[in-house]
Scaffold this active site. Structure first.
Site, short mmCIF file in Angstrom:
data_model
loop_
_atom_site.label_atom_id
_atom_site.label_comp_id
_atom_site.label_asym_id
_atom_site.label_seq_id
_atom_site.Cartn_x
_atom_site.Cartn_y
_atom_site.Cartn_z
N TYR A 291 12.17 4.82 18.80
CA TYR A 291 12.24 4.26 17.44
C TYR A 291 13.46 3.32 17.32
CZ TYR A 291 12.37 4.31 12.29
OH TYR A 291 12.37 3.96 10.96
N LYS B 287 13.49 -0.71 16.55
CA LYS B 287 14.13 -1.24 15.34
C LYS B 287 15.26 -2.21 15.69
CE LYS B 287 11.55 0.79 12.24
NZ LYS B 287 10.63 -0.03 11.44
N1 LIG Z 1 11.62 6.61 5.13
C1 LIG Z 1 12.84 6.27 5.55
O1 LIG Z 1 13.82 6.96 5.24
C2 LIG Z 1 13.03 5.00 6.37
C3 LIG Z 1 14.32 4.68 6.76
C4 LIG Z 1 14.53 3.51 7.49
C5 LIG Z 1 13.48 2.70 7.83
N2 LIG Z 1 12.22 3.03 7.47
C6 LIG Z 1 11.14 2.11 7.85
O2 LIG Z 1 10.48 1.65 6.69
C7 LIG Z 1 9.11 1.41 6.98
C8 LIG Z 1 8.25 2.23 6.01
O3 LIG Z 1 8.63 3.58 6.12
P1 LIG Z 1 7.97 4.74 5.21
O4 LIG Z 1 8.93 5.87 5.19
O5 LIG Z 1 7.47 4.16 3.96
O6 LIG Z 1 6.78 5.17 6.19
P2 LIG Z 1 5.39 5.85 5.88
O7 LIG Z 1 5.32 6.43 4.52
O8 LIG Z 1 5.12 6.70 7.08
O9 LIG Z 1 4.39 4.56 5.91
C9 LIG Z 1 4.22 3.84 7.10
C10 LIG Z 1 3.24 2.73 6.81
O10 LIG Z 1 3.00 2.01 8.04
C11 LIG Z 1 1.60 1.94 8.23
N3 LIG Z 1 1.26 1.87 9.64
C12 LIG Z 1 1.63 2.70 10.64
N4 LIG Z 1 1.09 2.30 11.81
C13 LIG Z 1 0.35 1.19 11.54
C14 LIG Z 1 -0.44 0.32 12.32
N5 LIG Z 1 -0.64 0.51 13.64
N6 LIG Z 1 -1.04 -0.73 11.71
C15 LIG Z 1 -0.89 -0.95 10.39
N7 LIG Z 1 -0.16 -0.14 9.58
C16 LIG Z 1 0.46 0.91 10.16
C17 LIG Z 1 1.05 3.20 7.59
O11 LIG Z 1 -0.33 3.04 7.37
P3 LIG Z 1 -1.27 4.35 7.21
O12 LIG Z 1 -1.15 4.80 5.77
O13 LIG Z 1 -2.63 3.82 7.54
O14 LIG Z 1 -0.77 5.37 8.18
C18 LIG Z 1 1.88 3.24 6.33
O15 LIG Z 1 1.38 2.35 5.37
C19 LIG Z 1 8.89 1.80 8.43
O16 LIG Z 1 8.96 0.65 9.24
C20 LIG Z 1 10.06 2.73 8.71
O17 LIG Z 1 10.39 2.73 10.07
C21 LIG Z 1 11.97 4.18 6.75
#
Ligand SMILES: NC(=O)c1ccc[n+]([C@@H]2O[C@H](COP(=O)([O-])OP(=O)(O)OC[C@H]3O[C@@H](n4cnc5c(N)ncnc54)[C@H](OP(=O)(O)O)[C@@H]3O)[C@@H](O)[C@H]2O)c1
Length: 243
Positions: free
Chosen positions: A149, A153
């Site tokens: 990861y 990133k």
């Molecule tokens: N949550 C945190 O604290 C945090 C912190 C830092 C960075 N981030 C980053 O922020 C972004 C969103 O995070 P989140 O927490 O909102 O994640 P999340 O709730 O797990 O949502 C991930 C999203 O990515 C989509 N996705 C995954 N694989 C895919 C693929 N192969 N093709 C198209 N769509 C795909 C998922 O679609 P489905 O619904 O179809 O699975 C979902 O819409 C990510 O890049 C994550 O790494 C998150």
């Protein structure tokens, strides 16, 4: 003074993975501001009030089809791309399989590359565009159990900076937003002990709301950010200072 390279107002925005979590907050923020928004989703229906197209970012043909469908809905090429789709497959280095490493790189880094490449077609013609890549504090801070990861990133930084050097003269900016801990379903499942340990390392003393990430993304897509490109903007309460 108006900026000649700023996207039109309202802007045509595509948010990958905008059906839930941070992507949904970003999509809603743009929509509430009056922009024309399309999100990508892999299954089910798009969230209420938002238009969606199916897309798997690991598949170049799916990305191409999604952009074509989004451009039909928007009535014009995508002007603002938010590459947000991402996954984790955490485990310690010694135990990490090639499959787990490749899957995370393919979605988080190559997926963003495929979307940026497709978006650049319209942006180059328009001589304007905003590419915003959603990274993580972990990309530059590192994290045990997240070698795949963190590598994916961190790679987004090189991607954004190379796009900046390649396309900066065409009115296109490419920036990275690096969220820290965000209040999502994932962080909601942490035990109280874990939560307290993480909070102790965050100068702000709290996790962020998804809307706080969305606000920064909107700023980078707006006219006041026309001269910001290749930047890594942390939204982490000070956790990763040094970016
Ligand atoms: N949550 C945190 O604290 C945090 C912190 C830092 C960075 N981030 C980053 O922020 C972004 C969103 O995070 P989140 O927490 O909102 O994640 P999340 O709730 O797990 O949502 C991930 C999203 O990515 C989509 N996705 C995954 N694989 C895919 C693929 N192969 N093709 C198209 N769509 C795909 C998922 O679609 P489905 O619904 O179809 O699975 C979902 O819409 C990510 O890049 C994550 O790494 C998150």
């Amino acid at each position: 003074m108006t900026n000649p390279s700023a996207p039109s107002t309202p802007s045509a925005v595509l948010v990958t993975g905008g059906n839930r979590g941070i992507g949904l907050a970003i999509a809603r923020a743009f929509a509430e501001a009056g922009d024309d928004v399309v999100i990508t989703h892999r299954s089910g229906e798009p969230p209420e009030g938002l238009r969606g197209v199916r897309c798997d970012v690991t598949d170049a043909a799916s990305v191409d089809a999604a952009f074509t469908a989004a451009e039909e809905l928007l009535g014009r090429p995508v002007e603002v791309l938010v590459a947000n789709a991402g996954i984790t497959k955490d485990t310690l280095l010694m135990r990490m399989s090639d499959e787990d490493f490749d899957a995370v790189l393919d979605t988080n880094l190559a997926g963003a590359f495929r979307c940026a490449r497709r978006a650049s077609k319209g942006m180059i013609k328009a001589r304007a565009g905003r590419i915003i890549l959603i990274s993580s504090v972990v990309g530059l801070y590192g994290s045990p159990g997240q070698t795949n990861y963190a590598a994916s990133k961190a790679g987004l930084v090189g991607l954004a900076r190379s796009i900046t050097r390649e396309l900066g003269g065409r009115g296109i900016t490419a920036n990275v937003v690096a969220p820290g801990f965000i209040e999502t379903e994932m962080t909601g499942q942490l035990t109280e002990d874990r939560r307290a340990t993480y909070l102790a390392g965050i100068p702000a003393g709290r996790f962020a709301r998804p809307e706080e990430v969305a606000g920064v993304v909107r700023f980078l897509a707006g006219p006041d950010a026309a001269y910001i490109s290749g930047a890594v903007v942390p939204v982490d309460g000070g956790l990763g200072m040094g970016h």
